[in-house]
Enzyme design. Sequence first.
Site, PDB file in Angstrom:
ATOM      1  N   GLU A 248       0.883  -1.177   0.000  1.00 41.15           N
ATOM      2  CA  GLU A 248       0.000   0.000   0.000  1.00 41.15           C
ATOM      3  C   GLU A 248       0.906   1.208   0.000  1.00 41.15           C
ATOM      4  O   GLU A 248       1.583   1.502   0.978  1.00 41.15           O
ATOM      5  CB  GLU A 248      -0.917  -0.033   1.225  1.00 41.15           C
ATOM      6  N   CYS A 284      -1.769   8.930   3.369  1.00 39.04           N
ATOM      7  CA  CYS A 284      -1.617   8.496   1.981  1.00 39.04           C
ATOM      8  C   CYS A 284      -2.912   8.673   1.201  1.00 39.04           C
ATOM      9  O   CYS A 284      -2.887   8.957   0.000  1.00 39.04           O
ATOM     10  CB  CYS A 284      -1.171   7.038   1.934  1.00 39.04           C
ATOM     11  N   GLU A 386       3.385  13.806  -4.534  1.00 38.20           N
ATOM     12  CA  GLU A 386       2.640  13.666  -3.290  1.00 38.20           C
ATOM     13  C   GLU A 386       3.247  14.599  -2.240  1.00 38.20           C
ATOM     14  O   GLU A 386       4.384  14.422  -1.811  1.00 38.20           O
ATOM     15  CB  GLU A 386       2.695  12.216  -2.796  1.00 38.20           C
TER      16      GLU A 386
END
Length: 492
Positions: A248, A284, A386
């Site tokens: 993940e 996230c 990100e």
Amino acid sequence: MMTEPIEIHAMINGETYKTEENKPRENPTHPDEIVGYAPVNTKEETIQAIDAAHETFKTWRRSEISERVERMRNAIEKLKEETPNLAELLSREHGKPLYDAEGEVTISIMWMEYACDNVEDVLKDQVEDHDNGRTLIARDAIGVVSAISPWNYPISLSTIKIAPALLTGNTMVLKPSPMAPLAVSKCTEMIANEFPAGVLNMVHGEADVGVELTSNPKVAKIAFTGGTETAKSIMKSAADTIKQMTLELGGNDAAIILDDFDVHDEEAMRRLVISNFLTAGQICMIAKRIYVAKSIYEEFVEKYIEAANKWIRVGDPFGDEVTIGPVNNKNQIEHVQSLIDDAKEKGAEVIKLGEILDSDLFEEGYYMQPSVVLGASQDDPIVQKEQFGPTVPILPFEDDEHALQLANDSIYGLTSSVWGEETHALEIAKRIQAGTTMINTAAVQGLDVRFPFGGVKQSGIGREYGKEGLLAYTETHVINLPDELDLPYIPK
């Protein structure tokens, strides 16, 4: 409140393992304060933990499901009793506000309870009678699982691995992040104490520990949550022994605001703000890019800033009014600030949001004032990368096709959200490249542990949560009982 530094230890084969070297973990609110010390294990000690897990697996894999569930439920009760202490410790070492830390423990317990409730059904043999006899599909444990968890949600992103692994008959070696090792170690120790020695082991350390956990031939599966670049190294490390993986990874999640979204809906706007800045943006699955229909863009920005200024209150994580604490570490601040500075140099406008409750504390700790970035372009790093911090760009789009083009223009595909009239939003949601898409909410607010979670593209491999999150720790074992035992065309 705890003030004296605590010391945590590795756990190998049911024993507390003290190391020669320990690493301090500071308080991001007061960086001069040491919250505790975590061990620095060696490669050799990591091998000991893997060997213990490998040996224990030989008997644990044959344990009754009822025993595993009972032991896990006992651990859950201990976690419930210790929730206030775990949340306080997590808040101090991480920087997230106390309500956020309590929420993390609560989500962890919710998942563990779901896993206990559903593991027996998931592991039940499937039997099918057909025209050539009978076939049985069983679910077998895999073996030793190496679990590597991150610092942003250390407890929940460790228990998301621990619960399904142990309940399905595997053993585990867990490595927490050195950026938030304390509360998760306390949590892991409580769980491990309810299981036979060697079922759940824990080591801490640097790159050599991680390499051993991902390359050792006795490790059958890797469960990792963290950055995409690190995952690439893990896959290379694991390649020689072809291990199973659940990864993940990073996300750069898009939020699409359709032209039929009600910008005057204060509750919806508040949900959107929270989906951008909860845990100081260090999640996230948080909304990291906002795309707004051009026809409502100006009014949306105005109302969004109003909502952000109402909700964002930056200060001491233990303050009752505080909604956002410090960033976890100095390196993360530098990364986020570099993206903001780059956008400003290219002509974007940066608007600071919310209220700083204590300016002296703000200067002392690892704080950043949340901000919104206007006028950035799709190709700018603040849009393509990100951020993992308290800033978000807002960009206009021409029509639905343009919105989808922008949203899908990313190497990532973890979560996304669409905001507007439900039927319209659902049509758009189906065309977004993401593992999860939420309608009129986003991030943790739309998370449900009963359903699978994971990413597409470079946001990961496999799924966690839901029944798929349990199945991810099993091997499919097909047993055939055919009526015709010989092939008809082979001469006798």
